[in-house]
Enzyme design. Sequence first.
Site, PDB file in Angstrom:
ATOM      1  N   TRP A 127      35.314  43.799  48.618  1.00 35.96           N
ATOM      2  CA  TRP A 127      36.512  42.980  48.426  1.00 35.96           C
ATOM      3  C   TRP A 127      37.609  43.497  49.358  1.00 35.96           C
ATOM      4  O   TRP A 127      37.923  44.691  49.338  1.00 35.96           O
ATOM      5  CB  TRP A 127      36.940  43.093  46.966  1.00 35.96           C
ATOM      6  CG  TRP A 127      38.151  42.308  46.573  1.00 35.96           C
ATOM      7  CD1 TRP A 127      38.421  40.999  46.865  1.00 35.96           C
ATOM      8  CD2 TRP A 127      39.242  42.785  45.779  1.00 35.96           C
ATOM      9  NE1 TRP A 127      39.624  40.634  46.310  1.00 35.96           N
ATOM     10  CE2 TRP A 127      40.152  41.703  45.629  1.00 35.96           C
ATOM     11  CE3 TRP A 127      39.540  44.002  45.169  1.00 35.96           C
ATOM     12  CZ2 TRP A 127      41.337  41.812  44.916  1.00 35.96           C
ATOM     13  CZ3 TRP A 127      40.715  44.114  44.456  1.00 35.96           C
ATOM     14  CH2 TRP A 127      41.591  43.032  44.326  1.00 35.96           C
ATOM     15  N   ASP A 208      34.294  48.950  39.805  1.00 39.89           N
ATOM     16  CA  ASP A 208      35.164  47.786  39.700  1.00 39.89           C
ATOM     17  C   ASP A 208      34.319  46.678  39.073  1.00 39.89           C
ATOM     18  O   ASP A 208      33.380  46.177  39.700  1.00 39.89           O
ATOM     19  CB  ASP A 208      35.670  47.374  41.079  1.00 39.89           C
ATOM     20  CG  ASP A 208      36.713  46.259  41.015  1.00 39.89           C
ATOM     21  OD1 ASP A 208      36.924  45.704  39.919  1.00 39.89           O
ATOM     22  OD2 ASP A 208      37.304  45.941  42.063  1.00 39.89           O
ATOM     23  N   ALA A 210      34.725  43.114  37.650  1.00 40.15           N
ATOM     24  CA  ALA A 210      35.659  41.994  37.540  1.00 40.15           C
ATOM     25  C   ALA A 210      34.991  40.717  37.043  1.00 40.15           C
ATOM     26  O   ALA A 210      35.692  39.740  36.773  1.00 40.15           O
ATOM     27  CB  ALA A 210      36.304  41.720  38.902  1.00 40.15           C
ATOM     28  N   LYS A 243      38.618  36.559  35.124  1.00 44.17           N
ATOM     29  CA  LYS A 243      37.545  35.596  35.298  1.00 44.17           C
ATOM     30  C   LYS A 243      36.875  35.250  33.976  1.00 44.17           C
ATOM     31  O   LYS A 243      36.774  34.086  33.599  1.00 44.17           O
ATOM     32  CB  LYS A 243      36.501  36.124  36.286  1.00 44.17           C
ATOM     33  CG  LYS A 243      36.971  36.138  37.731  1.00 44.17           C
ATOM     34  CD  LYS A 243      37.836  37.331  38.034  1.00 44.17           C
ATOM     35  CE  LYS A 243      38.281  37.386  39.477  1.00 44.17           C
ATOM     36  NZ  LYS A 243      39.181  38.526  39.717  1.00 44.17           N
TER      37      LYS A 243
END
Length: 394
Positions: A127, A208, A210, A243
């Site tokens: 990312w 991470d 997400a 999300k």
Amino acid sequence: MFNALSQQPVDKIMQLMHMFREDPREDKIDLGVGVYKNAEGVTPVMRAVKAAEKTLWQEQDTKAYVGLAGDPAFADAMASLVLGDAVPRDRVAAVATPGGTGAVRQAFELMLMANPGVRVFVSDPTWPNHIGILNYLGIEIVTYRYFDGETGAVDFAGMMEDLRQLRAGDVVLLHGCCHNPTGANLTLPEWRQVIERLNATGAVPMIDIAYQGFGDGLDADAAPTRLVAEFCPETLIAASCSKNFGVYRERTGILMAVAHEPAPKALAQENLTSLNRMNYSFPPDHGARVVTMILTDDALRADWMAELEDTRLGMLRLREALAGELQKLSGSDRFGFLAQHRGMFSLLGTTPDLVERLRAEHGIYMIGDSRMNIAGLNDRTVPILARAILAVGI
């Protein structure tokens, strides 16, 4: 003073969004922005979120600050969602943050506090904001191979070879599931090998996560994170609710630090709380409270899980449809990796020039590295995209 400021680089995603809005073509397709959209092109408010917000509006009687670390009930609920029973709750330090990005930023800040010379190993690609924040903080970045553009899968041999450079005190940034931007994930046996490498070198994992629930399901998506937290002495976990709860604008995230000994856990909690104080004092609470209400109410949780599963299966169906359409049109299974990827994104593995041709000739917008948001498709646009991909020679 202002004249002394430097021009900042243009954010490619924001630039792409502007170009899409200005494009007059009615048949244009937006596969660039990293936000979930349904078949109508809308990012919906989930049913359980609406119900929880209605109750909150009726019952909440104060807007006073919560603690510097956020509401403890939110930390408990998120630790349970992400970690399950992999580690005891009293071994997890946690602070609420402004979204997953806030959690990532606080994690990097914590690394600097612990080790000003820290090196962070980052997948190639990753990312872009990972790189941007690390560069801004002046943290040394070491990339490791991750994506094989020929096969569309993880280059695990290359990754493990690059991780031979690890030293004690280094941090390895890993995507818990639904790798952004590639969509290609490690298998659980591969995760176990990564854990062995981390523990052999004294490096610390940072995960991470997400997109929990967007890949293979809530528990399956969390399984790698739970494995790392259980078997590594220390783990940092940045989790986002944007999300899987659809609360993008509420900026709801959490940073967790797992330590298997009481003393380092207590130190981590003290420092995380101090970081919150220095950066924004009290974290936002509305989204965190809504998430907590959903996770701690049986009916709301069941409805949320059902809607999240429908979302997950819808994206998987679009993946399979696109891979199938490309196979039908090309007579080749070379795009089969699209059905194997998970989450919102896939990397086509082509050149910026061909991505630009997709935009210029077909009105199809995706990031220049060929990352596309699968959730930007629907049944009507899947065949259009497939034809365009083959027309430009990808």
